[in-house]
Design an enzyme around this catalytic site. Structure first.
Site, PDB file in Angstrom:
ATOM      1  N   GLY A   1      39.709  59.725  60.399  1.00 49.02           N
ATOM      2  CA  GLY A   1      40.903  59.747  59.549  1.00 49.02           C
ATOM      3  C   GLY A   1      41.835  60.881  59.914  1.00 49.02           C
ATOM      4  O   GLY A   1      43.062  60.721  59.938  1.00 49.02           O
TER       5      GLY A   1
ATOM      6  N   GLU B   1      48.338  59.571  47.351  1.00 48.25           N
ATOM      7  CA  GLU B   1      47.946  59.248  45.981  1.00 48.25           C
ATOM      8  C   GLU B   1      46.624  59.961  45.771  1.00 48.25           C
ATOM      9  O   GLU B   1      45.599  59.559  46.323  1.00 48.25           O
ATOM     10  CB  GLU B   1      47.834  57.730  45.799  1.00 48.25           C
ATOM     11  CG  GLU B   1      47.836  57.301  44.340  1.00 48.25           C
ATOM     12  CD  GLU B   1      46.446  57.274  43.757  1.00 48.25           C
ATOM     13  OE1 GLU B   1      46.093  58.251  43.045  1.00 48.25           O
ATOM     14  OE2 GLU B   1      45.710  56.310  43.994  1.00 48.25           O
TER      15      GLU B   1
ATOM     16  N   GLU C   1      38.880  67.335  38.655  1.00 46.60           N
ATOM     17  CA  GLU C   1      38.519  65.920  38.632  1.00 46.60           C
ATOM     18  C   GLU C   1      37.029  65.771  38.923  1.00 46.60           C
ATOM     19  O   GLU C   1      36.544  66.242  39.957  1.00 46.60           O
ATOM     20  CB  GLU C   1      39.343  65.153  39.661  1.00 46.60           C
ATOM     21  CG  GLU C   1      39.091  63.660  39.644  1.00 46.60           C
ATOM     22  CD  GLU C   1      39.997  62.922  40.610  1.00 46.60           C
ATOM     23  OE1 GLU C   1      40.626  61.928  40.202  1.00 46.60           O
ATOM     24  OE2 GLU C   1      40.076  63.331  41.779  1.00 46.60           O
TER      25      GLU C   1
END
Length: 490
Positions: free
Chosen positions: A223, A261, A394
């Site tokens: 990635g 996002e 989170e």
């Protein structure tokens, strides 16, 4: 003729229109429900990624894909129809690989995103690609001007495991509709969902070779290589904020466009005139859906201090009634976490809550009736300050922190006391007060009294460290376009 999407000996890569093995062999995929091996997926290396990017670059530069809206609309609809024809297979893959509850596959985990591809196909046919501006006279020269919207180029799409179809298609649909070519790199936890998409694109559509490439890999560095590749014009990434920062840094050397996002720690604000029972029950239920593995879930419940004890009791009662279960059971809403690594991460936050003096009122451990797989009990935590790690970071599990506030202005302050700004909810009766709170909270999406913001025509994205740009809707589609101004003598 239907394609067999069952992985068998290992799913393929899609590179330049061909279904090929990974040059790194295969890697194992694991069931989050049982902890046992499911099967194998093609393991791409840097060599495979290089070939995929080269194919996407050639397809953009040398085919008519970017300039032929009719071809794009046809190809996208063919992909949608092929996925609809294979929904039963896709559903079983999604439940097995992602641990997604079967009931969710009828909505945002599968059926909804697949059908939403048709919206992007329609948009590519109806969008105003060229717009004439009024005649102007800059420097005394009478000039006609035209705005043109054109595809950005090669898109690198890097996606997570929690809602694989929704996120894969929320990038692929608008990127293709806008005329871009795509290299899709899915998370190594859910390679089969992406590989199935590649198989269907190759075998059931007129999408030219190289326009869609799917590269599955066990190597997270793939990635980073995709984000840094100078042949890639735009990177669209969904995942953690820390990884998003790394993607942004990788893209900086070539000054490519970045869509991010990222994470969330969204606030569910209950005003003092709200139906407390309904609001707290909704907050408790929603944080347990898909084991809390949703970036837009509201994981901080803000309640009036005067009604705090009552709110705690309602929320605890609701969460205690939700038990983790087999995602294949139609009655399950809280399935497993995706991996042992993710469960350890969630359990680490629960330990932090205990050390910080938090009260774990419900859950806090592994369900006794689920010895296999990666399950965590729905957990309610009280007694923590808003500054605590568990109230700010989170967690990505079925964990809800309940916090008191003093008055509407304080509710807005607490809701905004976060590096994130992705989603949230407001419940109340007085419309003026509700509107004031909605206006004050800095976040990308808000639900009022249970309203649903998720829809293909509605843009989704965040403020602050929750990301850059939008997905879905016309705004999400336009993220994949460049703007060109052409001036002529009038």
């Amino acid at each position: 003729m239907a394609s067999d999407l069952r992985p068998g000996g290992g799913t393929p890569l899609l590179i330049d229109g061909k279904l090929v093995p990974g040059s790194g062999g295969v890697f194992a995929t694991t069931s989050p429900t049982t902890g046992e091996r499911l099967g194998w997926a093609a393991d791409a290396t840097a060599t495979d990624l290089d070939a995929a990017v080269a194919a996407a670059r050639t397809a953009f530069d040398e085919t008519s894909w970017s300039t032929d809206p009719a071809l794009r609309a046809r190809g996208i609809r063919q992909l949608r129809d092929a996925m609809l024809d294979h929904l039963d297979q896709l559903r079983e893959i999604t439940i097995a690989e992602a641990g997604a509850p079967r009931t969710l596959t009828a909505g945002p985990q599968l059926d909804g995103p697949v059908r939403d591809l048709g919206w992007f196909a329609d948009l590519t046919e109806t969008y105003s690609w060229r717009t004439d501006l009024p005649i102007a006279e800059p420097l005394g020269m009478r000039t006609a001007r035209q705005l043109r919207r054109e595809a950005v180029g090669v898109v690198g799409a890097i996606t997570p495991w929690n809602f694989p179809h929704q996120i894969n298609l929320a990038k692929l649909g608008p990127a293709l509709a806008a005329g871009n070519t795509v290299v899709l790199k899915p998370a190594p936890d859910t390679p089969w969902c992406a590989a199935a998409l590649g198989i269907l694109a190759a075998e059931h559509t007129d999408i030219p070779p190289g326009v869609v490439n799917v590269v599955t890999s066990s190597d997270h560095a793939i990635g980073a290589r995709l984000a840094a590749d100078p042949r890639v014009d735009l990177v669209s990434f969904t995942g953690s904020t820390d990884t998003g920062k790394a993607v942004m840094a990788s893209a900086a050397d070539t000054v490519k466009k970045v869509l991010l996002e990222l994470g969330g720690k969204s606030a569910f604000v209950v005003l003092d005139d709200a139906d407390l029972r309904a609001a707290c029950a909704m907050a408790a239920f929603s944080v347990c859906v898909h084991a809390g593995q949703g970036c837009a879930l509201s994981t901080r419940l803000l309640v009036p201090r005067a009604r705090y004890d009552e709110a705690v009791a309602i929320t605890a009662r609701t969460m205690a009634g939700i038990r983790p279960g087999d995602p294949d059971d139609p009655g399950t809403v809280c399935g497993p976490l995706i991996s042992a690594r993710q469960r350890e991460r969630v359990e680490g936050y629960l330990d932090q809550a205990r050390r910080a003096g938090g009260q774990i009122l419900v859950g806090g451990g592994r369900p006794a009736d689920r010895p296999d797989g990666w399950f965590v009990e729905p957990t309610l935590i009280a007694g923590l300050p808003t500054t605590s790690v568990v109230a700010r970071e989170e967690i990505f599990g079925p964990v809800l922190v309940i916090l008191p506030y003093d008055g509407d202005a304080d509710a807005i302050r607490v809701a905004n006391d976060s590096p994130y700004g992705l989603s949230g909810a407001v419940w109340g009766t007085d419309p003026d007060r509700v509107e004031a709170v909605v206006a004050g909270i800095r976040t990308g999406t808000l639900s009022v009294n249970g309203g649903t913001w998720y829809s293909v025509d509605a843009p989704f994205g965040g403020y602050k460290q929750s990301g850059i740009g939008r997905e879905m809707g016309v705004a999400g589609f336009e993220e994949y376009l460049e703007t060109k101004l052409v001036a002529y003598p009038a």
